[in-house]
Design a protein around this motif. Structure first.
Motif, mmCIF file in Angstrom:
data_model
loop_
_atom_site.group_PDB
_atom_site.id
_atom_site.type_symbol
_atom_site.label_atom_id
_atom_site.label_comp_id
_atom_site.label_asym_id
_atom_site.label_seq_id
_atom_site.Cartn_x
_atom_site.Cartn_y
_atom_site.Cartn_z
ATOM 1 N N VAL A 77 -4.116 -4.619 15.288
ATOM 2 C CA VAL A 77 -3.870 -4.120 13.940
ATOM 3 C C VAL A 77 -2.487 -4.587 13.486
ATOM 4 C CG1 VAL A 77 -3.612 -2.057 12.506
ATOM 5 C CG2 VAL A 77 -5.284 -2.085 14.365
ATOM 6 N N LEU A 78 -2.403 -5.103 12.265
ATOM 7 C CA LEU A 78 -1.140 -5.509 11.667
ATOM 8 C C LEU A 78 -0.888 -4.661 10.423
ATOM 9 C CD1 LEU A 78 1.295 -7.454 11.347
ATOM 10 C CD2 LEU A 78 -0.232 -8.936 10.002
ATOM 11 N N VAL A 79 0.238 -3.942 10.409
ATOM 12 C CA VAL A 79 0.694 -3.192 9.237
ATOM 13 C C VAL A 79 2.010 -3.851 8.842
ATOM 14 C CG1 VAL A 79 1.357 -0.941 8.322
ATOM 15 C CG2 VAL A 79 -0.423 -1.081 10.079
ATOM 16 N N ASP A 80 1.998 -4.665 7.786
ATOM 17 C CA ASP A 80 3.124 -5.548 7.508
ATOM 18 C C ASP A 80 3.456 -5.600 6.017
ATOM 19 O OD1 ASP A 80 4.952 -7.834 8.328
ATOM 20 O OD2 ASP A 80 3.680 -8.847 6.859
ATOM 21 N N GLY A 81 4.749 -5.500 5.712
ATOM 22 C CA GLY A 81 5.227 -5.704 4.355
ATOM 23 C C GLY A 81 4.833 -4.646 3.355
ATOM 24 N N ASN A 82 4.560 -3.442 3.809
ATOM 25 C CA ASN A 82 4.155 -2.339 2.923
ATOM 26 C C ASN A 82 5.354 -1.473 2.554
ATOM 27 O OD1 ASN A 82 1.062 -2.562 3.163
ATOM 28 N ND2 ASN A 82 1.740 -2.554 5.285
ATOM 29 N N ASP A 83 5.259 -0.777 1.427
ATOM 30 C CA ASP A 83 6.228 0.238 1.040
ATOM 31 C C ASP A 83 5.545 1.598 1.106
ATOM 32 O OD1 ASP A 83 8.172 -1.653 0.460
ATOM 33 O OD2 ASP A 83 7.720 -1.692 -1.680
ATOM 34 N N PHE A 84 6.184 2.552 1.780
ATOM 35 C CA PHE A 84 5.675 3.916 1.888
ATOM 36 C C PHE A 84 6.680 4.836 1.214
ATOM 37 C CE2 PHE A 84 3.825 1.616 5.412
ATOM 38 C CZ PHE A 84 2.517 2.076 5.456
ATOM 39 N N MET A 85 6.274 5.456 0.111
ATOM 40 C CA MET A 85 7.170 6.304 -0.671
ATOM 41 C C MET A 85 6.540 7.692 -0.817
ATOM 42 S SD MET A 85 9.225 3.822 -1.266
ATOM 43 C CE MET A 85 10.375 4.462 -2.433
ATOM 44 N N GLY A 86 7.301 8.736 -0.527
ATOM 45 C CA GLY A 86 6.775 10.075 -0.712
ATOM 46 C C GLY A 86 7.319 11.028 0.318
ATOM 47 N N SER A 87 6.757 12.217 0.356
ATOM 48 C CA SER A 87 7.221 13.206 1.316
ATOM 49 C C SER A 87 6.073 14.128 1.676
ATOM 50 C CB SER A 87 8.374 14.018 0.732
ATOM 51 O OG SER A 87 7.944 14.686 -0.422
ATOM 52 N N GLY A 88 6.235 14.822 2.779
ATOM 53 C CA GLY A 88 5.254 15.823 3.158
ATOM 54 C C GLY A 88 4.267 15.367 4.210
ATOM 55 N N ALA A 89 4.325 14.111 4.635
ATOM 56 C CA ALA A 89 3.422 13.629 5.686
ATOM 57 C C ALA A 89 4.039 12.393 6.317
ATOM 58 C CB ALA A 89 2.053 13.288 5.109
ATOM 59 N N ALA A 90 3.590 12.072 7.517
ATOM 60 C CA ALA A 90 4.015 10.831 8.153
ATOM 61 C C ALA A 90 3.455 9.652 7.364
ATOM 62 C CB ALA A 90 3.505 10.786 9.589
ATOM 63 N N ALA A 91 4.071 8.499 7.499
ATOM 64 C CA ALA A 91 3.520 7.312 6.856
ATOM 65 C C ALA A 91 2.348 6.771 7.683
ATOM 66 C CB ALA A 91 4.599 6.250 6.691
ATOM 67 N N ILE A 92 2.527 6.700 9.000
ATOM 68 C CA ILE A 92 1.478 6.186 9.888
ATOM 69 C C ILE A 92 1.340 7.150 11.053
ATOM 70 C CG2 ILE A 92 0.695 4.245 11.273
ATOM 71 C CD1 ILE A 92 2.639 2.471 9.643
ATOM 72 N N PHE A 93 0.111 7.541 11.356
ATOM 73 C CA PHE A 93 -0.151 8.549 12.391
ATOM 74 C C PHE A 93 -1.365 8.113 13.205
ATOM 75 C CE2 PHE A 93 -1.894 12.427 14.136
ATOM 76 C CZ PHE A 93 -0.776 13.191 14.438
ATOM 77 N N GLY A 94 -1.351 8.369 14.509
ATOM 78 C CA GLY A 94 -2.532 8.132 15.329
ATOM 79 C C GLY A 94 -2.266 7.229 16.507
ATOM 80 N N GLY A 95 -3.302 6.481 16.939
ATOM 81 C CA GLY A 95 -3.196 5.616 18.097
ATOM 82 C C GLY A 95 -3.928 4.307 17.902
ATOM 83 N N ALA A 96 -3.454 3.254 18.584
ATOM 84 C CA ALA A 96 -4.082 1.935 18.479
ATOM 85 C C ALA A 96 -3.603 1.063 19.627
ATOM 86 C CB ALA A 96 -3.746 1.278 17.142
ATOM 87 N N SER A 97 -4.282 -0.048 19.825
ATOM 88 C CA SER A 97 -3.936 -1.014 20.854
ATOM 89 C C SER A 97 -3.494 -2.314 20.188
ATOM 90 C CB SER A 97 -5.163 -1.262 21.734
ATOM 91 O OG SER A 97 -4.907 -2.257 22.685
ATOM 92 N N ASP A 98 -2.422 -2.907 20.701
ATOM 93 C CA ASP A 98 -1.876 -4.146 20.143
ATOM 94 C C ASP A 98 -1.623 -4.001 18.646
ATOM 95 O OD1 ASP A 98 -1.823 -5.553 22.610
ATOM 96 O OD2 ASP A 98 -3.982 -5.832 22.445
ATOM 97 N N LEU A 99 -0.949 -2.932 18.304
ATOM 98 C CA LEU A 99 -0.569 -2.617 16.923
ATOM 99 C C LEU A 99 0.793 -3.232 16.626
ATOM 100 C CD1 LEU A 99 -0.724 -0.847 14.263
ATOM 101 C CD2 LEU A 99 0.411 0.931 15.601
ATOM 102 N N THR A 100 0.903 -3.935 15.506
ATOM 103 C CA THR A 100 2.188 -4.453 15.047
ATOM 104 C C THR A 100 2.513 -3.797 13.713
ATOM 105 O OG1 THR A 100 1.868 -6.589 16.142
ATOM 106 C CG2 THR A 100 3.481 -6.505 14.357
ATOM 107 N N ILE A 101 3.673 -3.140 13.667
ATOM 108 C CA ILE A 101 4.189 -2.541 12.437
ATOM 109 C C ILE A 101 5.480 -3.285 12.146
ATOM 110 C CG2 ILE A 101 5.054 -0.443 11.354
ATOM 111 C CD1 ILE A 101 3.346 1.165 13.346
ATOM 112 N N SER A 102 5.474 -4.132 11.102
ATOM 113 C CA SER A 102 6.631 -4.987 10.869
ATOM 114 C C SER A 102 6.914 -5.169 9.381
ATOM 115 C CB SER A 102 6.403 -6.363 11.504
ATOM 116 O OG SER A 102 5.293 -6.998 10.912
ATOM 117 N N GLY A 103 8.203 -5.293 9.076
ATOM 118 C CA GLY A 103 8.619 -5.623 7.724
ATOM 119 C C GLY A 103 8.265 -4.603 6.659
ATOM 120 N N ASN A 104 8.095 -3.351 7.040
ATOM 121 C CA ASN A 104 7.745 -2.297 6.093
ATOM 122 C C ASN A 104 8.996 -1.547 5.644
ATOM 123 O OD1 ASN A 104 4.672 -2.318 6.349
ATOM 124 N ND2 ASN A 104 5.329 -2.150 8.472
ATOM 125 N N TYR A 105 8.893 -0.884 4.489
ATOM 126 C CA TYR A 105 9.953 -0.029 3.988
ATOM 127 C C TYR A 105 9.412 1.394 3.891
ATOM 128 C CZ TYR A 105 13.472 2.058 0.992
ATOM 129 O OH TYR A 105 14.443 2.879 0.495
#
Length: 188
Positions: A77-105
């Protein structure tokens, strides 16, 4: 894509390989709501890309993106170059294998920005995290790397009368997770 407090995209129990969500504005217009993207069930899902999106108004639920399952159910899974704006919850939650989270704000999230358990070999790099409270909270099954992230604005967060302040929290077995052996944290 606008939501009035309900899930925008949900995949339950069906193998969905080669999923791409790209260049979208996903906005919650309610003061509370469920996860914006919700993936649940035991079906194996592989080769997912969530890239160059803006998640606005993240409220309630478990997170903007909720990978509900184990590392063995969601792979590459690739989560890349996203913007997460807000409050009251996590931006990313859970589990995965070979997950890349890169270049996000990530901004203004009151709970851990990335709150993941049961990760297998994750790469979390080159993200900008400007939050109140936790930056990252996770455990890994098999190594992984957290590197070159910028964490700012980490300040005391009051959760039920207890103040928390952590940039990177590897919580291991304290919440039933694995021991996170082999995890490398560098240059943050």
């Amino acid at each position: 894509i606008r939501s009035a407090g309900v899930r925008v995209i949900r995949n339950t129990g069906v193998a969905a390989d080669n999923f791409i969500l790209q260049n979208c504005l996903i906005e919650n217009t309610a003061s509370s709501g469920l996860e914006m993207l919700h993936f649940i069930g035991t079906a194996t899902r592989e080769n997912w890309i969530i890239r160059n999106n803006r998640f606005s108004g993240v409220q309630g639920g478990t997170g903007a993106i909720y990978f509900n399952g184990s590392a063995s159910g969601l792979k590459d899974v690739l989560v890349d170059g996203n913007d997460f704006m807000g409050s009251g919850a996590a931006a990313i939650f859970g589990g995965a294998s070979d997950l890349t989270i890169s270049g996000n704000y990530f901004a203004a999230t009151n709970l851990p920005t990335i709150n993941m358990n049961d990760l297998d070999n994750p790469t979390i790099e080159n993200n900008t995290i400007n939050v109140n409270g936790f930056g990252l909270q996770l455990t890994t099954i098999n190594g992984g790397v957290i590197r070159s992230n910028t964490l700012t604005g980490i300040s005391a967060y009051d959760f039920s009368g207890t103040l928390y302040m952590r940039g990177i929290d590897v919580f291991g077995t304290s919440f039933g997770g694995p021991n996170s052996a082999g995890l490398v944290i560098e240059n943050n």
